[in-house]
Design a protein around this motif. Structure first.
Motif, short mmCIF file in Angstrom:
data_model
loop_
_atom_site.label_atom_id
_atom_site.label_comp_id
_atom_site.label_asym_id
_atom_site.label_seq_id
_atom_site.Cartn_x
_atom_site.Cartn_y
_atom_site.Cartn_z
N VAL A 434 6.71 -42.78 14.89
CA VAL A 434 7.63 -41.64 14.84
C VAL A 434 8.82 -41.94 15.74
O VAL A 434 8.78 -42.82 16.60
N THR A 435 9.90 -41.18 15.54
CA THR A 435 11.12 -41.35 16.31
C THR A 435 11.37 -40.10 17.14
O THR A 435 11.20 -38.97 16.65
N THR A 436 11.77 -40.28 18.39
CA THR A 436 12.01 -39.13 19.25
C THR A 436 13.27 -38.37 18.83
O THR A 436 14.21 -38.94 18.28
N ASP A 437 13.26 -37.08 19.10
CA ASP A 437 14.40 -36.22 18.76
C ASP A 437 15.40 -36.22 19.92
O ASP A 437 15.31 -37.03 20.85
N ASN A 438 16.35 -35.30 19.87
CA ASN A 438 17.39 -35.24 20.90
C ASN A 438 16.86 -34.86 22.27
O ASN A 438 17.56 -35.03 23.27
N GLU A 439 15.66 -34.33 22.32
CA GLU A 439 15.03 -34.00 23.60
C GLU A 439 14.09 -35.10 24.06
O GLU A 439 13.34 -34.92 25.03
N GLY A 440 14.08 -36.21 23.34
CA GLY A 440 13.21 -37.32 23.70
C GLY A 440 11.75 -37.08 23.34
O GLY A 440 10.86 -37.74 23.87
N LYS A 441 11.48 -36.17 22.42
CA LYS A 441 10.11 -35.79 22.08
C LYS A 441 9.72 -36.28 20.69
O LYS A 441 10.55 -36.32 19.78
N ALA A 442 8.46 -36.64 20.56
CA ALA A 442 7.88 -37.01 19.27
C ALA A 442 6.49 -36.41 19.19
O ALA A 442 5.72 -36.49 20.15
N LYS A 443 6.16 -35.80 18.08
CA LYS A 443 4.85 -35.16 17.92
C LYS A 443 3.97 -35.97 16.97
O LYS A 443 4.44 -36.43 15.93
N VAL A 444 2.70 -36.11 17.36
CA VAL A 444 1.72 -36.79 16.51
C VAL A 444 0.46 -35.95 16.46
O VAL A 444 0.11 -35.26 17.43
N LYS A 445 -0.24 -36.00 15.36
CA LYS A 445 -1.51 -35.29 15.20
C LYS A 445 -2.62 -36.34 15.19
O LYS A 445 -2.82 -37.04 14.21
N LEU A 446 -3.31 -36.45 16.31
CA LEU A 446 -4.36 -37.46 16.47
C LEU A 446 -5.65 -36.91 15.85
O LEU A 446 -6.55 -36.44 16.54
N TYR A 447 -5.73 -37.00 14.52
CA TYR A 447 -6.79 -36.30 13.81
C TYR A 447 -8.10 -37.08 13.71
O TYR A 447 -9.05 -36.60 13.09
N ILE A 448 -8.15 -38.26 14.34
CA ILE A 448 -9.42 -38.97 14.45
C ILE A 448 -9.71 -39.13 15.94
O ILE A 448 -8.93 -39.78 16.64
N PRO A 449 -10.78 -38.56 16.45
CA PRO A 449 -11.07 -38.68 17.89
C PRO A 449 -11.25 -40.14 18.30
O PRO A 449 -11.81 -40.95 17.55
N GLY A 450 -10.75 -40.48 19.47
CA GLY A 450 -10.88 -41.84 19.98
C GLY A 450 -9.79 -42.15 20.98
O GLY A 450 -8.99 -41.28 21.35
N GLU A 451 -9.76 -43.40 21.40
CA GLU A 451 -8.75 -43.85 22.36
C GLU A 451 -7.56 -44.43 21.63
O GLU A 451 -7.72 -45.19 20.67
N TYR A 452 -6.37 -44.07 22.08
CA TYR A 452 -5.13 -44.52 21.46
C TYR A 452 -4.24 -45.22 22.49
O TYR A 452 -4.28 -44.90 23.68
N THR A 453 -3.44 -46.17 22.00
CA THR A 453 -2.41 -46.78 22.84
C THR A 453 -1.05 -46.35 22.30
O THR A 453 -0.85 -46.22 21.10
N VAL A 454 -0.12 -46.12 23.23
CA VAL A 454 1.22 -45.69 22.87
C VAL A 454 2.21 -46.73 23.35
O VAL A 454 2.16 -47.16 24.51
N SER A 455 3.11 -47.15 22.46
CA SER A 455 4.16 -48.09 22.81
C SER A 455 5.51 -47.46 22.48
O SER A 455 5.69 -46.92 21.39
#
Length: 615
Positions: A434-455
């Protein structure tokens, strides 16, 4: 979680058309309402009383035994006649504290709640996510006693300590002020699925002889994981105080039930003299590959154990999870259940059977099902439904509807300014870009429980990263390695050089361009970390300089510009100025030489004339 319960009781007398409203008392300081529950006892709510405002119900074979509201408001109405009934009203409040797992234990601080509450109104709950490679193995109270030892548990009510590898409840008599040390085991084998099928394969009857011990080892069903067993110990005989002469050993033991009573048998007359027999029963849930029963009684001990096995199941979607039940999977199985357990940011809204029946409103229910009974339960973050009960089975696809709170990733630069148009890559059980908006925010729905990495990537450069394990907040803030770069341009004399065109080049790409102001300054607000080439051009004079950006930087660039020819706007470098000076000097020298030559010739001519005249 620190949980407080406020209980009250009341009587209701409603005439036809009357409405009764039940509301929760104000929240204690620091707590928020978890739910309000009105309990109507074993008789249930009268048939002519209908619930009109609630979120969940508890039902037992068609009788509504309880109404639950997460908003703190319950309404019921009398549809006909009149009704009189009693209810126990329980308001439940919660205060949540998140603790990072460091090492092999958690330290949980407990303080006695403020009046009017006391420890008898309090429960402390510890939860570890199913996907985390940890399991609870022990609990040491502030007094130093091991709360999970069988001798300690048997001195307390069964509900005072409740335990499984991922959950711990301590309440009432087991609570005291101080620090509880929750011991942990770590390993991949402690990871559990979040959606699975659980089965009771069969009921196994055994005995343990007087003053004997026996170890029971359970082998897993092929394709299934053995989780633990329900173990029931019981004895029937002449009255003796021997119920404490039993020991049960396992990796983890939860003491869940005890019954002890005297059975009096008496006939019509003393033809058959009365007989008194002592019956006692204890039930446990044990975890681990085996358990041992040590019988120190002088009589035989009866043992029933029911192995519990699980198998991961479920197709996860943004709307929920589908669990497919096949009859072939449940062959030779006595009981089977579809189960979903979610992290805190997922709420189960409904459970739909293959036949289309919806059971989302039931916090717990026991319903007639063919010749058997079917159990089910839906709480905020977990739910189950029985899919087989002996001869009754419903195969097919079950749907657990889930409302996932989106996780907002907030990206900021080193100066805490929003990072616009940054690329956020999330990888784990599901992947998102996803791409951040003008406020620097990006929303994701982590619909599978588990550990995630963010880059986080900005202009193609990875500038930030994070790991999402247990989600304690649905907003994740990532400070990125993006800095402010200030370029100051000067001429050869060190004077500010306004109007210089400056380009910032990364590889073969021009990242930013700008023009210096009258102070010779241009600022690039958000520059990713890395090695750059800065190109500065004033009129026709250019300078290239290498720059490494690893923090907020001020870079000074001095161009070889000495002066500018007025009106023409022609910039002259120091080299060019030197060349001009040299050329002008040469011309002047040549002119001087020529003038000197002319003067010499004129002098010689004058001498010759004088000589001729004198002669």
């Amino acid at each position: 979680d620190y949980i407080l319960k406020a209980k009250d009781s009341g009587s209701f007398n409603l005439n036809e058309g009357a409405v009764a409203e039940i509301t929760a008392p104000p929240e204690p300081a620091g707590y928020e309402l978890m739910y309000l529950e009105a309990k109507f006892g074993d008789e249930g709510l009268p048939k002519n009383i209908v619930p009109i405002m609630y979120d969940h119900i508890r039902e037992d074979k068609g009788k509504i035994t309880s109404l639950i509201s997460s908003s703190g408001e319950i309404k019921i109405a009398c549809k006909s006649g009149n009704a009189s009934f009693n209810a126990i009203v329980e308001a439940v409040y919660v205060k949540t504290s998140w603790m990072p797992i460091k090492g092999d234990e958690l330290k949980v601080s407990v303080e006695e709640p403020e009046e009017p509450f006391s420890f008898k109104d309090m429960t402390v709950r510890v939860t570890i996510e199913n996907f985390a490679p940890y399991a609870i193995s022990g609990v040491i109270a502030p007094s130093g006693i091991d709360l999970l030892s069988l001798s300690t548990q048997e001195q307390l009510p069964p509900e005072a300590v409740e335990i499984d590898p991922k959950h711990l409840y301590i309440s009432g008599e087991a609570l005291q002020s101080g620090v509880y040390h929750v011991k942990l085991l770590k390993g991949e084998k402690y990871i559990l699925p979040s959606a699975f099928i659980a089965i009771h394969e069969k009921f196994i009857n055994e005995t343990v002889g007087a003053n004997r011990a026996k170890t029971f080892t359970i082998r897993s069903r092929k394709g299934w994981k053995y989780l633990g067993s329900i173990v029931i110990l019981y004895s029937l005989g002449m009255p003796k105080n021997e119920k404490t002469a039993i020991k049960l050993e396992a990796q983890l033991v939860d003491y869940v039930y005890f019954k002890d009573e005297l059975i009096h048998i008496e006939g019509a007359s003393f033809l058959i003299p009365p007989l008194d027999m002592k019956f006692w029963l204890k039930a446990f849930i044990v975890f681990g590959d085996s358990f041992k029963v040590d019988n120190h009684m002088s009589s035989q001990l009866n043992v029933i154990y029911i192995p519990i096995m699980i198998k991961e199941a479920g197709e996860w979607t943004p709307e929920g999870v589908f669990i497919n039940i096949k009859e072939t999977d449940l062959k030779d199985v006595t009981m089977a259940y579809a189960v979903v357990q979610l992290p805190s940011y997922g709420t189960i809204e409904d459970v739909v059977t293959p036949s289309g029946e919806s059971y989302g409103e039931y916090a717990s229910a026991l319903k007639p099902w063919y010749t058997q009974l079917r159990s089910m339960g839906v709480n905020d973050h977990e739910a189950f439904i029985q899919v087989k009960s002996r001869g009754a089975i419903e195969a097919g696809q079950y749907f657990f509807k889930v409302d996932w709170k989106p996780v907002t990733i907030v990206t900021v630069d080193s100066n805490r300014r929003p990072l616009k148009q940054a690329l956020v890559e999330v990888k784990g059980p599901a992947s998102f870009t996803v791409t951040t908006d003008n406020e620097g925010k990006a929303k994701v729905k982590l619909y599978i429980p588990g550990e995630y990495t963010v880059s986080i990537k900005f202009h193609g450069v990875e500038v930030g990263s994070s790991v999402i394990g247990t989600i304690t907040d649905t907003e994740l803030r990532v400070e990125c390695e993006v800095y402010e770069l200030k370029i100051v341009t000067q001429n050869a004399l060190g004077q500010a050089l306004g109007g210089t065109e400056v380009s910032l080049i990364l590889g073969d790409k021009v990242l930013y361009t700008g023009e210096t102001n009258d102070k010779g300054i241009v600022v690039f607000d958000q520059v990713p970390k890395g090695a750059y080439i800065v190109q500065a051009v004033y009129k026709r004079i250019e300078k290239v300089q290498d720059v490494e950006v690893a923090k907020n930087e001020v870079v000074q660039i001095k161009l070889d510009m000495l002066f500018e020819i007025p009106y023409l706007g022609f910039a002259v470098s120091t080299v060019e100025a030197a060349s001009i000076v040299f050329a002008v000097g040469a011309i002047l020298t040549l002119l001087l030489f020529k003038r000197a030559g002319r003067r010499k010739e004129e002098t010689e001519e004058g001498l010759e004339m004088e000589v001729e005249e004198y002669g």
